[in-house]
Design an enzyme around this catalytic site. Structure first.
Site, short mmCIF file in Angstrom:
data_model
loop_
_atom_site.label_atom_id
_atom_site.label_comp_id
_atom_site.label_asym_id
_atom_site.label_seq_id
_atom_site.Cartn_x
_atom_site.Cartn_y
_atom_site.Cartn_z
N ASP A 237 -6.82 -1.49 1.61
CA ASP A 237 -5.42 -1.76 1.37
C ASP A 237 -5.21 -3.25 0.82
O ASP A 237 -5.85 -4.07 1.12
CB ASP A 237 -4.47 -1.54 3.01
C1 BGC Z 1 0.22 -0.47 0.70
C2 BGC Z 1 -0.45 0.50 0.18
C3 BGC Z 1 -0.41 0.25 -1.39
C4 BGC Z 1 -0.91 -1.04 -1.63
C5 BGC Z 1 -0.81 -1.54 -3.05
C6 BGC Z 1 -0.18 -1.91 0.47
O1 BGC Z 1 0.93 -2.85 0.96
O2 BGC Z 1 0.02 -0.44 2.38
O3 BGC Z 1 -0.02 1.90 0.53
O4 BGC Z 1 -1.07 1.13 -1.94
O5 BGC Z 1 0.10 -2.09 -0.98
O6 BGC Z 1 0.52 -1.60 -3.53
#
Ligand code: BGC
Length: 756
Positions: A237
């Protein structure tokens, strides 16, 4: 699904890898910037972008929290809505449309779907998740992945794993016992990985039982790859990497976003100093190359999509996701010539998606008020509007008075209420599940003015309805429905679409009744999942707690009959067959739900667990035989003694129903069990030995050697036997008068272990 792309390009992936320097290999396993991967000789850069219910490709100055602008894309209904459709085919079609838009934007991987379990109604990101049930999450998540990947675009199954809250999400340890971890929190992921092979899995921010998921070799390698056979790439993530070298060693392949070369240098240094085997880095780099090749193979220059067709699909999906919670006296659907007062700012200014990384810039945006006026016979004349409350939530007696006038003059008042946007977002949880006080006050005033009141809800997580549910005849759960939600609500209100959504999340009477109430969101960096297996309806059913609306509930403008239920077994599991009849006068769709339980099970179980479902569309009066397959592996519990999934043998209760609390038929079926080989040792109890086919014979013989009186004193006295049952056999050795010593017991155990 077989991943032919990988097989075909395997040789070229290896050749490409072999030509790279150590530095180049390290650089392939981290981003170039926010959204793209690095290129290297022979390896193109690709773009990954959010997700999940639309394509959020940012125009400039990337961030991952939805702060900067993104290109227009269809905002399909978020997962909270899509899940409530229970419609596998529909989710696959939405996946295909998402794939088309990704291809048109040259996006190689769309970051979704999110399939974490809705553990508590307070979860700030529940709007992005499908269900409180793992089988529903897995089946519906699979459909989205299948559709998306059919277009040559990779999915990123997220957030792996146990990211069930936003509070302290980047550090908190979800402390979960192994059975609930496997049976509730990992089961959906397992299903999607095994059935669909998503190109990528996104590890979560949090720790799981003390270990960051981004550096957990048990989670990323043992479970995901060795047990489930995942062949794709694990991406972090955004910002989830704690220790890059530990991460790569544990099975993390791609760090996102870029850390500007800092952690790449750490990897190079670790390989040079011998703390990280180069072969481990090679494995991660190989997966990054493979992903880039797959994405390039799926790219189509100049591809476009039909934005109007996608808007229409978004409307269809939204209308299939709306849940009609209550409809006393068939107040709905509205006659097109009814005098309707539409009340509530949310009717004019819709809340249609949640905030954070999934924020889509929609291609267009419908609102319910305009769409209601389109469907009503003479538009503006029949339909009056009063905002009722200010968009910013401030109390305004004038607005309430105006709404009361409108409600009094109409035959029906349709009141739009919902959770304000600032209360529901990625990054934090909700503090409560109450609707805003000013909206509830408005509702009271409208009900007093006109009892024919329909409530339409806009919310990403469930809200407490028990304060007014028995005072209004009709409630429409409108979730967050995406850009075409306004039209979908109008379609359902006027019966252009017969509602067919069903709850994927129980609506409790009070927050205090919910399973995680005392264990959410934890403290001092730990959250203990104290409710264990008993999440959602499993909890309410086991504790026999009254709910406002149960899991699986949803009404239709027609009625359905379930008859002739039969259950048979085959090698794959159970086949549940029944006849579903549309007994009303409108076409409609029923969601047939199959729950199982095992009375007298040797392990703790919920009173009923969803094991299969199907959505069947039936014309008025039509009858159809439908089949719901229950996979044998879905009957299994995770046996912590042997670290394996085990189907316990016995007579399973199979319930077929229209909700978890509207069971229409109950049947039972004999299922053969898996053999469980638990090695006996000196700590095994007398009870365990007595349950063992071979050891029990030895025990009986040993008792017999003590004489008739001894055996009968033990066996005929239930109290005595119960007391002895828990006694570890090793402790008996040497007890005066036992006539059995340690050596004999060890021989007995060895013989029993060898024989089983
Ligand atoms: C989120 C993800 C997301 C990623 C990219 C993170 O803060 O938890 O779900 O895909 O950011 O934006």
């Amino acid at each position: 699904m077989t991943d032919t792309t990988t097989t075909q390009s395997e040789a070229s992936v290896d050749e490409t890898l072999a030509a790279l320097t150590l530095e180049e290999k390290a650089s392939l396993t981290s981003g170039a910037d926010f959204w793209t991967t690095k290129s290297a000789p022979g390896v193109p850069s690709i773009m990954l972008t959010d997700g999940p219910h639309g394509v959020r490709k940012q125009r400039a100055n990337g961030d991952h929290l939805g702060i900067t602008d993104s290109v227009p894309a269809t905002c399909f209904p978020p997962a909270v809505a899509l899940g409530s459709s229970w419609d596998v085919t529909l989710l696959e079609r939405v996946g295909i449309a998402l794939g088309e838009e990704s291809v048109a934007e040259n996006v190689g991987v769309l970051l979704g779907p999110g399939i974490n379990i809705k553990r508590s109604p307070l979860g700030g990101r529940n709007f992005e998740y499908l269900s409180e049930d793992p089988i529903a999450s897995g089946v519906l998540g699979s459909a989205l992945v299948r559709g998306l990947q059919s277009q040559g675009v990779g999915a990123s199954l997220k957030h792996f794993a146990a990211n069930n809250q936003e509070a302290d999400r980047m550090r908190v340890s979800a402390d979960i016992d192994e059975r609930p971890l496997r049976e509730i929190y990992l089961r959906g992921f397992q299903r999607v990985v095994e059935d669909e092979q998503p190109w990528t899995v996104m590890c979560s921010y949090n720790r799981l039982n003390g270990v960051y998921t981004s550096e957990d070799p048990w989670l990323l390698n043992t479970v995901l790859r060795d047990e489930w056979g995942f062949t794709g790439l694990v991406v972090s993530d955004w910002g989830a990497v704690n220790d890059r070298v530990a991460g790569v060693a544990a099975g993390l392949d791609l760090e996102m976003p870029s850390s500007s070369g800092r952690t790449n240098a750490q990897l190079v240094e670790a390989v040079r100093s011998g703390t990280l085997a180069e072969s481990v880095l090679d494995t991660a780099a190989r997966r990054a190359i493979d992903l880039a090749f797959k994405a390039v193979a799926g790219a189509r220059d100049g591809a476009t999509y039909d934005a109007d067709a996608h808007h229409a699909l978004a409307r269809e999906a939204a209308s299939a996701s709306i849940v009609l919670l209550k409809n006393d006296g068939d107040l709905l659907p509205l006659a097109t010539d009814a005098a309707v007062a539409v009340i509530g700012e949310l009717a004019r200014t819709p809340r249609y998606q949640g905030a954070g990384s999934s924020l889509i810039n929609p291609t267009k945006l419908d609102n319910a008020l305009d769409e209601i006026r389109v469907l009503a016979a003479s538009g503006a004349e029949n339909v009056t509007f009063a905002p009722g409350y200010a968009a910013d939530g401030t109390e305004d007696a004038g607005l309430v008075a105006e709404a009361v006038v409108a409600a009094s003059a109409a035959s029906v008042a349709v009141v739009f209420v919902g959770v304000p946007a600032e209360q529901e977002s990625e990054g934090f949880d909700r503090d409560h599940i109450e609707l805003p006080a000013e909206q509830l006050a408005l509702l009271d005033a409208v009900i007093a003015a006109n009892p024919n009141t329909v409530v339409v809800l806009s919310n990403g997580g469930v809200v407490r309805l028990s304060g007014f549910a028995d005072r209004v005849p009709a409630i429409v759960e409108g979730w967050l429905l995406g850009q075409a939600g306004g039209g979908a609500v109008a379609d359902v209100l006027y019966g252009a679409v017969n509602p067919s959504g069903r709850l994927q999340e129980t609506i409790p009477v009070r927050l205090q009744d919910t399973a995680a109430y005392l264990d959410f969101p934890g403290e001092h960096g730990h959250v203990r999942y104290g409710e264990g297996l008993f999440v959602g309806y499993r909890w309410f059913d086991a504790r026999e707690i009254e709910v406002s609306f149960p899991y699986g509930h949803g009404l239709s403008y027609t009625t359905f009959d379930h008859s002739d239920v039969s259950v048979t077994t085959d090698a794959a599991g159970l086949v549940v067959r029944l006849t579903v009849t549309n007994t009303g006068s409108r076409d409609g769709a029923e969601v047939v739900q199959v729950y199982t339980s095992l009375p007298g099970s040797a392990v703790v179980r919920a009173p009923r667990e969803l094991k299969g479902f199907t959505k069947v569309a039936l014309a008025a009066g039509e009858s159809r035989v439908v089949e719901v397959a229950v996979r044998r592996e879905d009957l299994a519990y995770f046996d912590t003694r042997v670290g394996q999934w085990v189907v316990e043998g016995g007579s399973y209760t199979v319930e077929v129903g229209a909700s978890s609390r509207d069971i229409r038929a109950t049947s039972s079926v004999e299922v053969s069990g898996d053999a469980v080989r638990v090695t006996l040792d000196l700590n095994s109890s007398i009870g365990e030995l007595m349950a063992h086919p071979v050891a029990s014979q030895f025990i009986l013989q040993a008792m017999a050697s003590q004489g008739e009186g001894f055996t009968s004193a033990l066996m005929d006295d239930p109290g005595m036997f119960k007391m002895m049952e828990s006694f570890p056999i090793g402790r008996l050795a040497g007890f005066p008068g036992m006539g059995i010593d340690r050596d004999q017991i060890e021989q007995l155990l060895a013989a029993a272990n060898a024989a089983s």
